[in-house]
Design a protein around this motif. Structure first.
Motif, PDB file in Angstrom:
ATOM      1  N   UNK A 196      32.624  42.544  48.952  1.00  0.00           N
ATOM      2  CA  UNK A 196      31.863  41.757  47.978  1.00  0.00           C
ATOM      3  C   UNK A 196      32.742  40.926  47.047  1.00  0.00           C
ATOM      4  N   UNK A 197      34.051  40.936  47.233  1.00  0.00           N
ATOM      5  CA  UNK A 197      34.939  40.350  46.234  1.00  0.00           C
ATOM      6  C   UNK A 197      34.569  38.904  45.922  1.00  0.00           C
ATOM      7  N   UNK A 198      34.397  38.073  46.920  1.00  0.00           N
ATOM      8  CA  UNK A 198      34.105  36.657  46.658  1.00  0.00           C
ATOM      9  C   UNK A 198      32.774  36.488  45.929  1.00  0.00           C
ATOM     10  N   UNK A 199      31.730  37.204  46.373  1.00  0.00           N
ATOM     11  CA  UNK A 199      30.428  37.089  45.721  1.00  0.00           C
ATOM     12  C   UNK A 199      30.467  37.653  44.305  1.00  0.00           C
ATOM     13  N   UNK A 200      31.254  38.704  44.108  1.00  0.00           N
ATOM     14  CA  UNK A 200      31.354  39.306  42.766  1.00  0.00           C
ATOM     15  C   UNK A 200      32.026  38.350  41.798  1.00  0.00           C
ATOM     16  N   UNK A 201      33.061  37.675  42.250  1.00  0.00           N
ATOM     17  CA  UNK A 201      33.721  36.676  41.404  1.00  0.00           C
ATOM     18  C   UNK A 201      32.765  35.514  41.123  1.00  0.00           C
ATOM     19  N   UNK A 202      31.997  35.124  42.112  1.00  0.00           N
ATOM     20  CA  UNK A 202      31.081  33.991  41.940  1.00  0.00           C
ATOM     21  C   UNK A 202      30.026  34.274  40.878  1.00  0.00           C
ATOM     22  N   UNK A 211      34.768  30.288  32.696  1.00  0.00           N
ATOM     23  CA  UNK A 211      35.489  31.459  33.175  1.00  0.00           C
ATOM     24  C   UNK A 211      36.678  31.061  34.046  1.00  0.00           C
ATOM     25  N   UNK A 212      37.800  31.757  33.849  1.00  0.00           N
ATOM     26  CA  UNK A 212      38.986  31.558  34.679  1.00  0.00           C
ATOM     27  C   UNK A 212      39.163  32.706  35.678  1.00  0.00           C
ATOM     28  N   UNK A 213      38.140  33.525  35.845  1.00  0.00           N
ATOM     29  CA  UNK A 213      38.196  34.674  36.744  1.00  0.00           C
ATOM     30  C   UNK A 213      38.447  34.201  38.175  1.00  0.00           C
ATOM     31  N   UNK A 214      39.346  34.880  38.872  1.00  0.00           N
ATOM     32  CA  UNK A 214      39.717  34.483  40.226  1.00  0.00           C
ATOM     33  C   UNK A 214      39.589  35.674  41.183  1.00  0.00           C
ATOM     34  N   UNK A 215      39.552  35.364  42.462  1.00  0.00           N
ATOM     35  CA  UNK A 215      39.533  36.408  43.479  1.00  0.00           C
ATOM     36  C   UNK A 215      40.786  37.270  43.364  1.00  0.00           C
ATOM     37  N   UNK A 231      31.228  52.120  39.307  1.00  0.00           N
ATOM     38  CA  UNK A 231      30.747  51.651  38.008  1.00  0.00           C
ATOM     39  C   UNK A 231      30.809  50.127  37.883  1.00  0.00           C
ATOM     40  N   UNK A 232      31.148  49.456  38.961  1.00  0.00           N
ATOM     41  CA  UNK A 232      31.173  47.991  39.010  1.00  0.00           C
ATOM     42  C   UNK A 232      29.855  47.569  39.661  1.00  0.00           C
ATOM     43  N   UNK A 233      28.865  47.238  38.818  1.00  0.00           N
ATOM     44  CA  UNK A 233      27.477  47.140  39.267  1.00  0.00           C
ATOM     45  C   UNK A 233      26.996  45.698  39.347  1.00  0.00           C
ATOM     46  N   UNK A 245      25.726  41.111  36.744  1.00  0.00           N
ATOM     47  CA  UNK A 245      26.840  42.015  37.011  1.00  0.00           C
ATOM     48  C   UNK A 245      27.279  42.684  35.715  1.00  0.00           C
ATOM     49  N   UNK A 246      27.896  43.835  35.854  1.00  0.00           N
ATOM     50  CA  UNK A 246      28.570  44.468  34.722  1.00  0.00           C
ATOM     51  C   UNK A 246      29.594  45.457  35.259  1.00  0.00           C
TER      52      UNK A 246
END
Length: 329
Positions: A196-202, A211-215, A231-233, A245-246
């Motif tokens: 899910x990494x890409x979708x979670x960052x998106x 946001x500057x959050x990156x993969x 706990x990463x929901x 997300x949270x």
């Protein structure tokens, strides 16, 4: 008594710093500053686990271990904390503030525009295009909870003045009952996985302006010792597309949980799904043995305040921003 020493933070100190934050949260539950999850979230995690020296984060030691830290956030902010048995007018407390003011003196002139923000519209505009520096000077900001009398006295002695900028602190007893889940039928809440990494960052980037959050940074975060995948929901609106997300952080030392960050795509706001996401965070933190949950939000973020209060959080205090112009030594 040992003479305090200090050094820049590096990855071998991470576990000790997380434990320091947890112990301070026990000793000063109403005046805790960075919690373990905050540390994990704010570090330049794309360099972990082989993080070299972080020149903006310095740690002080005495015979009892970590005595305090100063985390300069250039160009205008510093996060400080002191072990709960020490006083701010002592050697370590003064050393933290001296170091922070020296760092600020070495940085370019800048004014902390956030202290003048009145609402989320103004905040979003500033994130997209920070305003100029009408005041000039080398301004330094730091934080103090409204009941942290020792820290407040030290800041006043040094000439810091309280601004209008503040954060509202929230807490919830995890033993309090929750209503049954009430998500739309096509939605579900789950935790994330490697796939899910890409979708979670998106979803994070969509929720937070600028946001500057990156993969790369998120992938590294998942390797932090403070991180728990369960706990990463997320709220999944359809397969692979997340609406909200949270991340919850469980601290086994203080048996407290925290939420950082919480966000929702604009198109999905106002539907109650983020409240359901927070409730699931409460359930999971409680199942892991946590007894209380915390979060906070700026005083100008009235939508977040409404969300947290409707989710069952109660107001637990205020943390004020203090400011000083650093002219020289």
């Amino acid at each position: 008594m040992s003479v305090p020493t200090s050094c820049p933070f590096s990855s071998p100190l991470l576990d000790d710093l997380l434990a320091f934050c947890g112990r301070n949260a026990i000793a000063r539950p109403d005046a805790a500053y960075l919690r373990p999850g905050d540390v994990a979230w704010r570090l330049p995690l794309h360099h972990l686990p082989t993080l070299g020296e972080v020149r903006w984060l310095r740690v002080w030691f005495d015979a009892e271990g970590i005595a305090g830290y100063a985390w300069f956030e250039p160009p205008t902010g510093v996060e400080l904390d002191l072990r709960s048995d020490l006083d701010w007018d002592g050697e370590v407390g003064n050393a933290l503030l001296d170091w922070a003011e020296t760092k600020r003196q070495q940085a370019p002139a800048a004014y902390p525009w956030l202290v003048d923000v009145q609402d989320m519209k103004q905040w979003a505009a500033g994130v997209r295009q920070p305003p100029g520096t009408p005041h000039g000077g080398r301004w330094l900001t730091t934080l103090a909870s409204d009941n942290d009398t020792d820290r407040l006295a030290a800041l006043h002695r040094r000439g810091y003045e309280r601004t209008g900028h503040h954060a509202i602190l929230y807490a919830r007893d995890l033993a309090d009952p929750l209503p049954p889940p009430n998500l739309p039928a096509s939605y579900r809440i789950r935790h994330t996985a490697e796939a899910d990494i890409a979708a979670r960052v998106a979803v994070h980037r969509a929720a937070w302006v600028g946001s500057s959050w990156t993969i790369e940074r998120y992938a590294a975060l998942r390797g932090s010792p403070a991180y728990d995948e369960t706990l990463d929901l997320v709220v999944e609106a359809e397969p692979g597309r997340f609406a909200a997300c949270c991340i919850c952080w469980a601290d086994p030392i203080s048996r407290s949980g925290s939420f950082e960050p919480v966000g929702t795509r604009p198109a999905f706001r106002g539907r109650g799904i983020t409240r359901e996401l927070i409730h699931e965070g409460f359930r999971r933190l409680g199942a892991k043995g946590m007894t209380i949950a915390h979060t906070e939000t700026p005083g100008f973020n009235t939508p977040a305040q409404a969300l947290y209060e409707s989710s069952g959080f109660g107001r637990a205090g205020v943390r004020w921003t203090y400011m000083k112009e650093i002219n020289g030594f």
